[in-house]
Design a protein around this motif. Structure first.
Motif, mmCIF file in Angstrom:
data_model
loop_
_atom_site.group_PDB
_atom_site.id
_atom_site.type_symbol
_atom_site.label_atom_id
_atom_site.label_comp_id
_atom_site.label_asym_id
_atom_site.label_seq_id
_atom_site.Cartn_x
_atom_site.Cartn_y
_atom_site.Cartn_z
ATOM 1 N N LEU A 45 108.096 40.631 128.506
ATOM 2 C CA LEU A 45 108.652 39.389 127.982
ATOM 3 C C LEU A 45 109.858 38.942 128.801
ATOM 4 O O LEU A 45 110.594 38.072 128.382
ATOM 5 N N THR A 46 110.061 39.565 129.963
ATOM 6 C CA THR A 46 111.180 39.189 130.833
ATOM 7 C C THR A 46 110.654 38.321 131.978
ATOM 8 O O THR A 46 109.506 38.464 132.392
ATOM 9 N N PRO A 47 111.492 37.442 132.515
ATOM 10 C CA PRO A 47 111.030 36.583 133.604
ATOM 11 C C PRO A 47 111.029 37.259 134.981
ATOM 12 O O PRO A 47 110.718 36.615 135.970
ATOM 13 N N SER A 48 111.355 38.549 135.050
ATOM 14 C CA SER A 48 111.371 39.235 136.347
ATOM 15 C C SER A 48 109.995 39.258 137.002
ATOM 16 O O SER A 48 109.875 39.272 138.209
ATOM 17 N N GLU A 49 108.967 39.331 136.182
ATOM 18 C CA GLU A 49 107.576 39.299 136.630
ATOM 19 C C GLU A 49 106.825 38.418 135.641
ATOM 20 O O GLU A 49 107.354 38.091 134.584
ATOM 21 N N PRO A 50 105.573 38.022 135.941
ATOM 22 C CA PRO A 50 104.846 37.172 134.993
ATOM 23 C C PRO A 50 104.802 37.763 133.580
ATOM 24 O O PRO A 50 104.684 38.972 133.403
ATOM 25 N N LEU A 51 104.905 36.886 132.602
ATOM 26 C CA LEU A 51 104.883 37.284 131.201
ATOM 27 C C LEU A 51 103.478 37.710 130.796
ATOM 28 O O LEU A 51 102.495 37.179 131.309
ATOM 29 N N GLY A 52 103.385 38.661 129.888
ATOM 30 C CA GLY A 52 102.083 39.024 129.360
ATOM 31 C C GLY A 52 101.830 40.516 129.313
ATOM 32 O O GLY A 52 102.753 41.324 129.308
ATOM 33 N N ILE A 101 110.368 46.412 135.159
ATOM 34 C CA ILE A 101 109.199 46.116 135.985
ATOM 35 C C ILE A 101 109.728 45.401 137.220
ATOM 36 O O ILE A 101 110.273 44.306 137.138
ATOM 37 N N LYS A 102 109.629 46.075 138.372
ATOM 38 C CA LYS A 102 110.214 45.576 139.624
ATOM 39 C C LYS A 102 109.315 45.947 140.806
ATOM 40 O O LYS A 102 108.482 46.835 140.716
ATOM 41 N N VAL A 153 114.183 54.787 145.265
ATOM 42 C CA VAL A 153 113.605 53.522 145.715
ATOM 43 C C VAL A 153 114.604 52.405 145.446
ATOM 44 O O VAL A 153 115.463 52.510 144.561
ATOM 45 N N PHE A 154 114.482 51.343 146.221
ATOM 46 C CA PHE A 154 115.299 50.146 146.038
ATOM 47 C C PHE A 154 114.369 49.074 145.494
ATOM 48 O O PHE A 154 113.284 48.850 146.037
ATOM 49 N N LEU A 155 114.776 48.416 144.413
ATOM 50 C CA LEU A 155 113.910 47.510 143.669
ATOM 51 C C LEU A 155 114.403 46.069 143.712
ATOM 52 O O LEU A 155 115.597 45.816 143.818
ATOM 53 N N TYR A 163 118.161 41.209 137.326
ATOM 54 C CA TYR A 163 119.109 42.304 137.466
ATOM 55 C C TYR A 163 118.324 43.436 138.100
ATOM 56 O O TYR A 163 117.481 44.071 137.469
ATOM 57 N N ASP A 164 118.568 43.655 139.387
ATOM 58 C CA ASP A 164 117.799 44.640 140.138
ATOM 59 C C ASP A 164 118.722 45.442 141.039
ATOM 60 O O ASP A 164 119.936 45.449 140.845
ATOM 61 N N SER A 165 118.161 46.115 142.035
ATOM 62 C CA SER A 165 118.945 47.012 142.886
ATOM 63 C C SER A 165 120.064 46.314 143.654
ATOM 64 O O SER A 165 120.970 46.978 144.139
ATOM 65 N N ARG A 166 120.022 44.994 143.739
ATOM 66 C CA ARG A 166 121.163 44.283 144.337
ATOM 67 C C ARG A 166 122.445 44.654 143.614
ATOM 68 O O ARG A 166 123.517 44.678 144.212
ATOM 69 N N TYR A 167 122.340 44.915 142.332
ATOM 70 C CA TYR A 167 123.506 45.156 141.488
ATOM 71 C C TYR A 167 123.637 46.601 141.026
ATOM 72 O O TYR A 167 124.742 47.086 140.833
ATOM 73 N N PHE A 168 122.520 47.318 140.830
ATOM 74 C CA PHE A 168 122.637 48.696 140.340
ATOM 75 C C PHE A 168 122.269 49.750 141.372
ATOM 76 O O PHE A 168 122.410 50.938 141.120
#
Length: 188
Positions: A45-52, A101-102, A153-155, A163-168
């Motif tokens: 339900l997150t916009p990081s990847e397609p919903l569903g 999901i990244k 791994v870098f995501l 919010y991905d590996s750019r920040y964490f």
């Protein structure tokens, strides 16, 4: 004698079928959700990847660049703050985090540089602009550049607010639950 008007109250015979239908629908939805989770399915339900609906497929090899994965974030201060800010949801991973999901964009030994965007081994990662603040104006700090350590791994997600590996930073391979395969999805 004054005539009285009586209101008819809904009878229990009319209320019971509606309540039973509502209860049956709720139980069916809960049953489908549990069956999907136990059966290796996840709802994104997150916009990081397609919903569903997505399937978690086993990963019987080391993760590779381009793999879309479900991964449990580690329990640390950065992730706890991210959940407090609403970037991460509660879920089934240790620390009560929901799996992320990244897409894997770098594996051990690859060099990641983060400036105004991300670079892997000198090549710009598409849609990787680094934000200075989140959508509510709170400051964000980019992760330090460097080589991806062994077993990590870098995501990344191409979604602008991801919010991905750019920040964490890099995450341990041991947190990978499996490959993320689309079952029934739609892009927002």
């Amino acid at each position: 004698m004054i005539p009285t008007i009586t209101r008819q109250r809904p009878t229990q015979k009319k209320i019971r079928p509606a309540a039973a239908l509502l209860l049956a629908t709720a139980l069916l939805a809960l049953g489908l959700f549990v069956a999907a989770a136990v059966g290796g399915f996840r709802i994104n339900l997150t916009p990081s990847e397609p919903l569903g609906l997505w399937r978690v497929a086993g990963l019987d090899r080391p993760p590779a660049v381009g793999d879309v994965v479900f991964i449990c974030p580690p329990e640390n201060d950065r992730m706890r703050e991210a959940r407090q800010r609403g970037y991460l949801r509660s879920g089934s991973c240790p620390g009560d985090f929901a799996p992320l999901i990244k897409t894997v964009i770098a594996t051990e030994g690859q060099r990641v540089e983060i400036t105004s965007a991300m670079f892997v081994d000198g090549i710009t990662v598409t849609n990787s602009a680094v934000a200075k603040a989140d959508g509510k104006g709170r400051p964000l700090s980019a992760f330090a550049s460097g080589a991806v350590p062994a077993g990590h791994v870098f995501l990344h997600s191409g979604f602008a607010g991801s919010y991905d590996s750019r920040y964490f930073g890099p995450l341990p391979v041991s947190g990978i639950l499996g490959l993320a395969q689309k079952v029934l999805t739609c892009a927002p």
